[in-house]
Design a protein around this motif. Structure first.
Motif, PDB file in Angstrom:
ATOM      1  N   PHE A  58       0.916  -1.179  -0.049  1.00  0.00           N
ATOM      2  CA  PHE A  58       0.275   0.163   0.423  1.00  0.00           C
ATOM      3  C   PHE A  58       0.769   0.981   0.064  1.00  0.00           C
ATOM      4  N   PRO A  59       0.338   2.139  -0.568  1.00  0.00           N
ATOM      5  CA  PRO A  59       1.039   3.699  -0.332  1.00  0.00           C
ATOM      6  C   PRO A  59       0.919   4.497   1.328  1.00  0.00           C
ATOM      7  N   VAL A  60       2.259   5.569   1.341  1.00  0.00           N
ATOM      8  CA  VAL A  60       2.243   5.710   2.051  1.00  0.00           C
ATOM      9  C   VAL A  60       3.132   7.309   1.711  1.00  0.00           C
ATOM     10  N   ALA A  61       1.927   7.647   2.060  1.00  0.00           N
ATOM     11  CA  ALA A  61       2.659   9.819   1.442  1.00  0.00           C
ATOM     12  C   ALA A  61       2.782  10.443   2.555  1.00  0.00           C
ATOM     13  N   LEU A  62       3.690  11.708   2.358  1.00  0.00           N
ATOM     14  CA  LEU A  62       4.135  11.936   3.469  1.00  0.00           C
ATOM     15  C   LEU A  62       4.889  13.629   2.929  1.00  0.00           C
ATOM     16  N   GLU A  63       4.741  14.565   3.037  1.00  0.00           N
ATOM     17  CA  GLU A  63       5.224  16.684   2.972  1.00  0.00           C
ATOM     18  C   GLU A  63       6.056  16.533   4.024  1.00  0.00           C
ATOM     19  N   MET A  64       7.560  17.042   3.322  1.00  0.00           N
ATOM     20  CA  MET A  64       8.574  16.786   4.166  1.00  0.00           C
ATOM     21  C   MET A  64       9.056  18.310   4.424  1.00  0.00           C
ATOM     22  N   GLY A  99       9.148  19.237   0.303  1.00  0.00           N
ATOM     23  CA  GLY A  99       7.678  18.994  -0.342  1.00  0.00           C
ATOM     24  C   GLY A  99       7.057  17.589  -0.018  1.00  0.00           C
ATOM     25  N   GLU A 100       6.507  17.173  -1.316  1.00  0.00           N
ATOM     26  CA  GLU A 100       5.728  15.720  -1.202  1.00  0.00           C
ATOM     27  C   GLU A 100       6.692  14.465  -1.616  1.00  0.00           C
ATOM     28  N   PHE A 101       6.488  13.374  -1.538  1.00  0.00           N
ATOM     29  CA  PHE A 101       6.320  12.452  -1.022  1.00  0.00           C
ATOM     30  C   PHE A 101       5.935  11.306  -0.903  1.00  0.00           C
ATOM     31  N   CYS A 102       6.515  10.255  -1.943  1.00  0.00           N
ATOM     32  CA  CYS A 102       5.572   9.183  -1.748  1.00  0.00           C
ATOM     33  C   CYS A 102       6.913   7.675  -1.985  1.00  0.00           C
ATOM     34  N   LEU A 103       6.344   6.805  -0.967  1.00  0.00           N
ATOM     35  CA  LEU A 103       6.427   4.964  -1.036  1.00  0.00           C
ATOM     36  C   LEU A 103       5.031   4.570  -1.603  1.00  0.00           C
ATOM     37  N   PRO A 104       5.764   4.468  -3.186  1.00  0.00           N
ATOM     38  CA  PRO A 104       3.928   3.543  -3.692  1.00  0.00           C
ATOM     39  C   PRO A 104       3.985   1.899  -3.092  1.00  0.00           C
ATOM     40  N   HIS A 105       4.470   2.078  -2.486  1.00  0.00           N
ATOM     41  CA  HIS A 105       3.985   0.274  -2.540  1.00  0.00           C
ATOM     42  C   HIS A 105       5.948  -0.007  -1.182  1.00  0.00           C
ATOM     43  N   PRO A 155      -4.177  10.180  -4.378  1.00  0.00           N
ATOM     44  CA  PRO A 155      -4.089  11.748  -5.496  1.00  0.00           C
ATOM     45  C   PRO A 155      -2.795  12.489  -4.183  1.00  0.00           C
ATOM     46  N   ALA A 156      -2.616  12.176  -3.272  1.00  0.00           N
ATOM     47  CA  ALA A 156      -1.449  12.283  -2.234  1.00  0.00           C
ATOM     48  C   ALA A 156      -0.229  11.940  -2.743  1.00  0.00           C
ATOM     49  N   CYS A 157      -0.326  10.730  -3.314  1.00  0.00           N
ATOM     50  CA  CYS A 157       1.162   9.969  -3.986  1.00  0.00           C
ATOM     51  C   CYS A 157       2.203  10.675  -4.869  1.00  0.00           C
ATOM     52  N   THR A 158       2.652  11.425  -4.341  1.00  0.00           N
ATOM     53  CA  THR A 158       3.625  12.498  -5.802  1.00  0.00           C
ATOM     54  C   THR A 158       4.906  12.746  -5.540  1.00  0.00           C
ATOM     55  N   ASN A 159       5.903  12.818  -5.930  1.00  0.00           N
ATOM     56  CA  ASN A 159       7.289  13.255  -5.536  1.00  0.00           C
ATOM     57  C   ASN A 159       7.508  14.448  -5.735  1.00  0.00           C
ATOM     58  N   VAL A 211       9.761   9.478 -10.451  1.00  0.00           N
ATOM     59  CA  VAL A 211      10.289  10.740 -10.070  1.00  0.00           C
ATOM     60  C   VAL A 211      11.096  10.912  -9.850  1.00  0.00           C
ATOM     61  N   LEU A 212      11.368  10.611  -8.790  1.00  0.00           N
ATOM     62  CA  LEU A 212      12.280  10.710  -7.883  1.00  0.00           C
ATOM     63  C   LEU A 212      14.387  10.610  -8.585  1.00  0.00           C
ATOM     64  N   GLY A 213      14.305   9.383  -9.520  1.00  0.00           N
ATOM     65  CA  GLY A 213      14.660   9.269 -11.271  1.00  0.00           C
ATOM     66  C   GLY A 213      15.542   7.860 -10.213  1.00  0.00           C
ATOM     67  N   ALA A 214      16.493   8.062  -8.790  1.00  0.00           N
ATOM     68  CA  ALA A 214      16.822   7.363  -8.000  1.00  0.00           C
ATOM     69  C   ALA A 214      16.703   6.480  -7.735  1.00  0.00           C
ATOM     70  N   ALA A 215      18.334   5.390  -8.078  1.00  0.00           N
ATOM     71  CA  ALA A 215      17.732   3.696  -8.311  1.00  0.00           C
ATOM     72  C   ALA A 215      18.621   4.109  -6.490  1.00  0.00           C
ATOM     73  N   VAL A 216      17.525   2.968  -6.099  1.00  0.00           N
ATOM     74  CA  VAL A 216      18.279   3.315  -4.548  1.00  0.00           C
ATOM     75  C   VAL A 216      18.532   2.367  -4.631  1.00  0.00           C
TER      76      VAL A 216
END
Length: 223
Positions: A58-64, A99-105, A155-159, A211-216
């Motif tokens: 499930f997603p977890v959306a934050l605002e940093m 700003g907006e940060f989401c862990l989609p899964h 809708p809150a799940c954006t980066n 859209v973070l574009g970072a391979a973690v």
């Protein structure tokens, strides 16, 4: 627009800068009590967010609101878990940017929690960070797992474009976020309000984050 948001956030004094849990729906947000474990001093909510029983995530959306933050996602099962957040869903990792940060899964399965999820099972999600200089900041969402819904990106799940998320090395990842610095080191002062997560950090999935574009290294699943 992104630059204006960053400029606005950067102008907020450090003591007033925290984070917000945007999804699942938070119990509430109070800057004066966010240092209180558990749940930033917020009482249990009767408005539980329904999360899919199937699919395993499930997603977890934050605002940093901090330029650099150590973040951890915990779970407690039951109607009223008190401070027993003993399942580590996402080991401590670092987020740089505002700003907006989401862990989609955010993954959840029987291996991680030691039992099967069942329809109607109640739980509470807690996101904790290193946001307080000598402790942590906490926010909770009361949830219910349901077979009536399927995974859906909220809708809150954006980066925000300028955000970068990085997995900490294993030792730092196992350290609770409220006992960590933003760089993954142990806090020097410590805090009297600490997490009760007991299990070892669950292994992260390997993927890039939208859209973070970072391979973690050891990162989380992309949508």
């Amino acid at each position: 627009m992104k630059f204006s948001l960053l400029a606005c956030m950067a102008s907020v004094p450090f003591a007033a800068a925290h984070f917000k849990l945007m999804y699942p729906k938070s119990r509430g947000f109070n800057t004066d009590t966010m240092t209180n474990f558990p749940c930033g001093g917020m009482s249990q909510s009767s408005d539980r967010t329904k999360l899919p029983l199937s699919g395993g995530s499930f997603p977890v959306a934050l605002e940093m609101h901090h330029a650099t933050t150590a973040v951890e996602v915990l779970l407690a099962l039951g109607n009223e878990p008190s401070d027993n957040f003993n399942f580590v869903l996402t080991p401590t990792f670092q987020v740089k940017g505002l700003g907006e940060f989401c862990l989609p899964h955010v993954e959840i399965n029987e291996k991680m929690i030691g039992r099967n999820l069942t329809n109607g099972m109640n739980a509470t999600l807690q996101v904790q960070t290193n946001g307080d200089p000598t402790g942590g900041l906490y926010a909770c969402a009361d949830v219910q797992f349901s077979s009536d819904i399927t995974y859906e990106k909220p809708p809150a799940c954006t980066n925000n474009t300028n955000l970068v998320a990085t997995a900490f090395p294993e030792a730092a990842a196992k350290r609770n976020a409220n006992e960590s610095t933003a760089e993954g080191d142990a806090q020097s002062g410590g805090s009297s309000t600490t997490s009760t997560s007991k299990g070892a950090a669950a292994p992260m999935q390997t993927a890039a984050w939208g859209v973070l574009g970072a391979a973690v290294a050891g990162g989380l699943a992309i949508l």
